[in-house]
Scaffold this motif. Structure first.
Motif, PDB file in Angstrom:
ATOM      1  N   PHE A 231       0.832  -1.252  -0.029  1.00  0.00           N
ATOM      2  CA  PHE A 231       0.038  -0.187   0.031  1.00  0.00           C
ATOM      3  C   PHE A 231       0.841   1.132   0.042  1.00  0.00           C
ATOM      4  O   PHE A 231       0.544   1.915  -0.675  1.00  0.00           O
ATOM      5  N   LEU A 232       2.103   1.036   0.797  1.00  0.00           N
ATOM      6  CA  LEU A 232       2.877   2.468   0.869  1.00  0.00           C
ATOM      7  C   LEU A 232       3.716   2.579  -0.554  1.00  0.00           C
ATOM      8  O   LEU A 232       3.576   3.823  -1.111  1.00  0.00           O
ATOM      9  N   LEU A 233       3.964   1.428  -1.066  1.00  0.00           N
ATOM     10  CA  LEU A 233       4.508   1.650  -2.415  1.00  0.00           C
ATOM     11  C   LEU A 233       3.675   2.231  -3.532  1.00  0.00           C
ATOM     12  O   LEU A 233       4.085   3.158  -4.266  1.00  0.00           O
ATOM     13  N   TYR A 234       2.511   1.819  -3.444  1.00  0.00           N
ATOM     14  CA  TYR A 234       1.567   2.227  -4.343  1.00  0.00           C
ATOM     15  C   TYR A 234       1.065   3.703  -4.061  1.00  0.00           C
ATOM     16  O   TYR A 234       0.987   4.444  -4.997  1.00  0.00           O
ATOM     17  N   LEU A 235       1.069   4.030  -2.761  1.00  0.00           N
ATOM     18  CA  LEU A 235       0.694   5.542  -2.294  1.00  0.00           C
ATOM     19  C   LEU A 235       1.915   6.436  -3.139  1.00  0.00           C
ATOM     20  O   LEU A 235       1.732   7.570  -3.623  1.00  0.00           O
ATOM     21  N   GLN A 236       3.127   6.031  -2.703  1.00  0.00           N
ATOM     22  CA  GLN A 236       4.394   6.629  -3.473  1.00  0.00           C
ATOM     23  C   GLN A 236       4.305   6.834  -4.975  1.00  0.00           C
ATOM     24  O   GLN A 236       4.635   7.980  -5.334  1.00  0.00           O
ATOM     25  N   ARG A 237       3.991   5.627  -5.244  1.00  0.00           N
ATOM     26  CA  ARG A 237       3.922   5.785  -6.800  1.00  0.00           C
ATOM     27  C   ARG A 237       2.843   6.662  -7.426  1.00  0.00           C
ATOM     28  O   ARG A 237       3.084   7.306  -8.583  1.00  0.00           O
ATOM     29  N   ALA A 238       1.599   6.849  -6.885  1.00  0.00           N
ATOM     30  CA  ALA A 238       0.589   7.502  -7.228  1.00  0.00           C
ATOM     31  C   ALA A 238       1.113   9.036  -7.003  1.00  0.00           C
ATOM     32  O   ALA A 238       0.929  10.069  -7.833  1.00  0.00           O
ATOM     33  N   TYR A 239       1.938   9.249  -6.145  1.00  0.00           N
ATOM     34  CA  TYR A 239       2.458  10.770  -5.611  1.00  0.00           C
ATOM     35  C   TYR A 239       3.392  11.127  -6.651  1.00  0.00           C
ATOM     36  O   TYR A 239       3.356  12.192  -7.260  1.00  0.00           O
ATOM     37  N   ASP A 240       4.250  10.075  -7.017  1.00  0.00           N
ATOM     38  CA  ASP A 240       5.456  10.455  -8.125  1.00  0.00           C
ATOM     39  C   ASP A 240       4.674  10.710  -9.335  1.00  0.00           C
ATOM     40  O   ASP A 240       5.117  11.694 -10.041  1.00  0.00           O
ATOM     41  N   GLU A 241       3.754   9.981  -9.827  1.00  0.00           N
ATOM     42  CA  GLU A 241       3.167  10.241 -11.171  1.00  0.00           C
ATOM     43  C   GLU A 241       2.303  11.573 -11.214  1.00  0.00           C
ATOM     44  O   GLU A 241       2.435  12.413 -12.215  1.00  0.00           O
ATOM     45  N   SER A 242       1.468  11.801 -10.060  1.00  0.00           N
ATOM     46  CA  SER A 242       0.842  13.127 -10.060  1.00  0.00           C
ATOM     47  C   SER A 242       1.875  14.248 -10.054  1.00  0.00           C
ATOM     48  O   SER A 242       1.784  15.397 -10.898  1.00  0.00           O
ATOM     49  N   LYS A 243       3.030  14.120  -9.447  1.00  0.00           N
ATOM     50  CA  LYS A 243       4.122  15.266  -9.429  1.00  0.00           C
ATOM     51  C   LYS A 243       4.834  15.208 -11.018  1.00  0.00           C
ATOM     52  O   LYS A 243       4.761  16.460 -11.303  1.00  0.00           O
ATOM     53  N   ARG A 244       4.964  14.295 -11.758  1.00  0.00           N
ATOM     54  CA  ARG A 244       5.357  14.328 -13.014  1.00  0.00           C
ATOM     55  C   ARG A 244       4.414  14.894 -13.916  1.00  0.00           C
ATOM     56  O   ARG A 244       4.765  15.966 -14.750  1.00  0.00           O
ATOM     57  N   LYS A 245       3.159  14.497 -13.554  1.00  0.00           N
ATOM     58  CA  LYS A 245       2.075  15.188 -14.579  1.00  0.00           C
ATOM     59  C   LYS A 245       2.116  16.859 -14.450  1.00  0.00           C
ATOM     60  O   LYS A 245       1.789  17.495 -15.334  1.00  0.00           O
ATOM     61  N   GLY A 246       1.975  17.049 -12.937  1.00  0.00           N
ATOM     62  CA  GLY A 246       2.229  18.582 -12.692  1.00  0.00           C
ATOM     63  C   GLY A 246       3.423  19.269 -13.332  1.00  0.00           C
ATOM     64  O   GLY A 246       3.478  20.385 -13.888  1.00  0.00           O
ATOM     65  N   GLU A 247       4.399  18.902 -13.191  1.00  0.00           N
ATOM     66  CA  GLU A 247       5.712  19.272 -14.013  1.00  0.00           C
ATOM     67  C   GLU A 247       5.566  19.190 -15.487  1.00  0.00           C
ATOM     68  O   GLU A 247       5.901  20.270 -16.066  1.00  0.00           O
ATOM     69  N   ARG A 248       4.878  18.591 -16.036  1.00  0.00           N
ATOM     70  CA  ARG A 248       4.647  18.362 -17.556  1.00  0.00           C
ATOM     71  C   ARG A 248       3.766  19.682 -17.861  1.00  0.00           C
ATOM     72  O   ARG A 248       3.811  20.343 -18.840  1.00  0.00           O
ATOM     73  N   ARG A 249       2.735  19.521 -16.965  1.00  0.00           N
ATOM     74  CA  ARG A 249       1.714  20.777 -17.350  1.00  0.00           C
ATOM     75  C   ARG A 249       2.349  22.307 -17.287  1.00  0.00           C
ATOM     76  O   ARG A 249       2.125  23.165 -18.193  1.00  0.00           O
TER      77      ARG A 249
END
Length: 84
Positions: free
Chosen positions: A61-79
């Motif tokens: 669950f922790l790994l899943y949460l961290q992956r979701a955070y990383d993905e959200s951050k990456r998308k924000g940086e791309r935008r």
């Protein structure tokens, strides 16, 4: 005002928080567990009762949460880069 023993059903674990795994545990999950609330996710389909933090499923669950955070951050940086 939610009674102890209640279950919070979340469609997808990444909807719980976009704060990163550690902040989510200390904040959202900690508060829920302090009030005796179990977390049930539909994707992945798993139940996280209070004090399951030493179980292998919680590590996933922790790994899943961290992956979701990383993905959200990456998308924000791309935008942000597109706006520039």
């Amino acid at each position: 005002q939610v009674p102890r023993g209640s279950v919070l059903v979340i469609e997808n674990a990444d909807r719980l928080s976009r704060e990163g795994a550690v902040k989510t545990i200390r904040g959202v999950i900690g508060d829920l567990w302090d009030h005796g609330i179990t977390i049930q996710t539909l994707s992945p389909e798993e139940t996280y009762p209070p004090d399951c933090d030493n179980e292998p499923r919680f590590i996933g669950f922790l790994l899943y949460l961290q992956r979701a955070y990383d993905e959200s951050k990456r998308k924000g940086e791309r935008r942000a880069a597109r706006w520039k």
